[in-house]
Design an enzyme around this catalytic site. Structure first.
Site, PDB file in Angstrom:
ATOM      1  N   CYS A 334       0.835  -1.200   0.000  1.00  0.00           N
ATOM      2  CA  CYS A 334       0.000   0.000   0.000  1.00  0.00           C
ATOM      3  C   CYS A 334       0.875   1.257   0.000  1.00  0.00           C
ATOM      4  CB  CYS A 334      -0.972  -0.043   1.174  1.00  0.00           C
ATOM      5  SG  CYS A 334      -2.344   1.120   1.011  1.00  0.00           S
ATOM      6  N   HIS A 440      -3.682  -5.486   1.151  1.00  0.00           N
ATOM      7  CA  HIS A 440      -3.368  -5.840   2.532  1.00  0.00           C
ATOM      8  C   HIS A 440      -3.874  -7.256   2.823  1.00  0.00           C
ATOM      9  CE1 HIS A 440      -2.100  -1.918   4.082  1.00  0.00           C
ATOM     10  NE2 HIS A 440      -3.106  -1.354   3.437  1.00  0.00           N
TER      11      HIS A 440
END
Length: 485
Positions: A334, A440
């Site tokens: 991310c 994630h």
């Protein structure tokens, strides 16, 4: 249906509220009861995607332990720190810019009807609601604006447990002092004291519990032995020297611990992989001695540009580049993916412009819209230390601003970033040792652990059942049932 409510309060932060709440959720769910967790306000950059938006990771895991579908009502107010004096406010799963700008006292009063309604709905739909407090209920300077501790307890008429970390010392003073600073109506809700993280011979505690009960009328209902490897992530904790599974260390995974790190809980499964040692890294010296088989991970960030500036100020940019230059594995997740690229472009003033680390030939442009969603995607052909991921389909979630694409000028010069997942979810450099992805939760997928380490780790179900067994063994007989009688 009107639920019974059990609330876990703590004398301090990190007393053990979150894991005990999780354990209670599974304990009652195993009795065939319909159970839901609840925490009115959570402050954490660890968040999970659920239907309707995002909630704190702790409540997400508590819902799974309760065998319930995670729901934004279980954590109606989530504060995600961006700076020392500023947080992004997520109300009922959605970012609320107006509340984010408000002074916290006024904000707390304005959101109480929303968080109370969420609790009322859960109470109406379940047999048991297990509520987690925050910090300490005895913070008298904050009491007028309390929406997370005793105001919630009184609203739900909850049977309350007050837990303390005895390993810190001063446990009896913490318990008595906290109890003494509550109003009499609040004191009447405290049904038991819990001594957590105890090491040694429990008989040596006498006559402390007896004297405490004489002073307060409240019994000590459990002494919980220290348990390092219970399998749940600390809500806002960090790894330490105990973060190594059994066996000799064969691989180090170094996670860069920048100030606004987010979603650190996703690395918890790596703590249980045999031979793997996790460690936090805050200085270049902590990366010294890493070999090509060792990993450096740049995790998510709530303030990507600011954390990248911090990383440079520490000299970690050069240390990471040197590791990658030796062929060492580097993974960005991310915000970490965004840092690995050539540049961060911010036309809307969301996070900040600036050069990236230059380890992936990609560019990130920040959007005003925030991407919050579950994703299931398969890796394409992946090279280098990540080759085992080729063809593996993983489930995860996205929480980010911005989109990442190839750096056109570098691509024209022959330095091409390889997309290794659809929709720009993951990128790899030409050498194969640097990988970045938006997804994630990859390490929570058993298929990923098997592909990368050839190892299986305990399932969440076994972790939850272990927690329930643990409290069933160490609480005084009949106490846990009496709380919902």
């Amino acid at each position: 249906m009107t639920a019974k409510s059990v609330m876990v309060l703590g004398t301090t932060s990190n007393a053990g509220k979150s894991w005990l709440t999780t354990a209670l959720c599974r304990y009652y769910a195993r009795q065939g009861l319909k159970v839901a967790p609840y925490k009115s306000q959570n402050m954490s950059n660890n968040a999970r995607v659920v239907v309707g938006g995002e909630i704190g990771s702790a409540q997400y895991f508590q819902a799974l332990a309760a065998r319930a579908v995670p729901d934004v009502r279980m954590n109606p107010l989530l504060l995600k720190p961006e700076k020392d004096t500023q947080s992004q406010v997520v109300l009922m799963g959605q970012v609320n810019a107006e509340l984010s700008r408000m002074e916290w006292r006024g904000r707390s009063l304005s959101v109480w009807p929303v968080v109370a309604r969420a609790l009322d709905e859960l109470l109406a739909e379940n047999d048991v609601v297990v509520i987690e407090g925050a910090g300490s209920p005895a913070e008298i300077n904050l009491k007028s604006c309390d929406i997370v501790n005793m105001r919630v307890a009184l609203h739900a008429n909850a049977a309350c447990l007050l837990v303390t970390d005895i390993d810190r010392g001063g446990a009896f003073a913490h318990l008595y002092g906290t109890w003494a600073m509550l109003d009499k109506t609040e004191q009447q809700l405290i049904r038991g004291f819990v001594l957590n993280k105890f090491r040694g011979d429990a008989s040596l505690l006498a006559p402390g519990p007896q004297m405490l009960q004489e002073l307060t009328g409240v019994p000590t209902v459990a002494t919980l032995p220290m348990w390092w490897q219970h399998g749940l992530p600390e809500e806002d904790g960090v790894f330490d020297d105990r973060s190594t599974a059994a066996g000799a260390v064969t691989q180090t995974v170094a996670v860069i611990a920048y100030p606004r790190i987010s979603n650190l809980d996703e690395f918890q499964p790596l703590k249980n992989v045999p031979g793997v040692r996790l460690k936090w890294v805050r200085s270049p010296s902590e990366l010294a001695g890493l070999g090509p088989a060792d990993w450096v991970i740049l995790p998510g960030s709530k303030a990507t540009s600011a954390d990248l500036a911090w990383l440079r100020a520490q000299g970690l940019d050069q240390a990471i580049a040197a590791h990658a230059g030796r062929g060492g594995a580097v993974l960005g997740i991310c915000g970490g993916l965004q840092m690995l690229g050539e540049a961060l472009i911010d036309p809307h003033g969301i996070d900040g412009n600036g050069p990236g680390l230059g380890l992936l030939p990609v560019v990130t442009v920040f959007d005003e819209a925030k991407t919050v969603q579950h994703r299931q995607a398969a890796f394409a052909s992946v090279g280098g230390p990540w080759a085992g991921l080729s063809g593996v389909e993983v489930q995860g979630y996205e929480i980010h601003h911005g989109q990442t694409a190839r750096h056109s000028a570098m691509a024209a010069a022959g330095d091409i970033a390889c997309p290794v997942m659809p929709d720009g979810l993951a990128w790899q450099n030409a050498a194969g040792n640097v990988l970045g992805l938006y997804l994630h939760g990859m390490f929570e997928d058993p298929r990923v652990l098997q592909a990368l380490f050839g190892a299986a780790t305990p399932t969440l179900e076994s972790v939850f059942d272990g927690l329930a067994d643990y409290i069933g063994q160490h609480f005084e007989p009949g106490v846990l049932q009496s709380l919902i009688a």
